[in-house]
Design a protein around this motif. Structure first.
Motif, PDB file in Angstrom:
ATOM      1  N   SER A 101       0.956  -1.274  -0.067  1.00  0.00           N
ATOM      2  CA  SER A 101       0.047  -0.105  -0.087  1.00  0.00           C
ATOM      3  C   SER A 101       0.890   1.229   0.016  1.00  0.00           C
ATOM      4  O   SER A 101       0.402   2.433  -0.137  1.00  0.00           O
ATOM      5  CB  SER A 101      -0.909  -0.003   1.242  1.00  0.00           C
ATOM      6  N   THR A 102       2.128   1.320   0.135  1.00  0.00           N
ATOM      7  CA  THR A 102       3.098   2.032   0.508  1.00  0.00           C
ATOM      8  C   THR A 102       4.275   2.400  -0.486  1.00  0.00           C
ATOM      9  O   THR A 102       4.813   3.532  -0.533  1.00  0.00           O
ATOM     10  CB  THR A 102       3.794   2.492   1.752  1.00  0.00           C
ATOM     11  N   LEU A 103       4.371   1.217  -1.073  1.00  0.00           N
ATOM     12  CA  LEU A 103       5.717   1.210  -2.325  1.00  0.00           C
ATOM     13  C   LEU A 103       5.598   0.211  -3.197  1.00  0.00           C
ATOM     14  O   LEU A 103       4.642  -0.972  -3.280  1.00  0.00           O
ATOM     15  CB  LEU A 103       6.856   1.155  -1.478  1.00  0.00           C
TER      16      LEU A 103
END
Length: 66
Positions: free
Chosen positions: A46-48
């Motif tokens: 979800s972040t990278l």
């Protein structure tokens, strides 16, 4: 490999990492498979997004270099 089988396009690998806030596991999927020279894998959270290319080249002494 996540599932038993031969490596190749579509194969998946889990990679455990230590990060500043603890630990995480990235699931890499093979998106390009060009044996014996080149491999491209991708993992997404979800972040990278991680996109890695591994190229193996012959060395002058007959060995290989990455």
């Amino acid at each position: 490999m996540v599932a038993v089988g031969v490596p190749g396009r579509g194969a998946a690998f889990d990679v455990a990492l230590r990060v500043p806030f603890g630990a995480m596991t990235l699931r890499y999927q093979v998106i390009t498979w060009e044996p014996p020279r080149r491999l491209v894998v991708r993992a997404e959270t979800s972040t990278l997004i991680s996109l890695d290319e591994i190229v193996v080249e012959p060395a002058p002494n007959g060995a290989t270099g990455i």
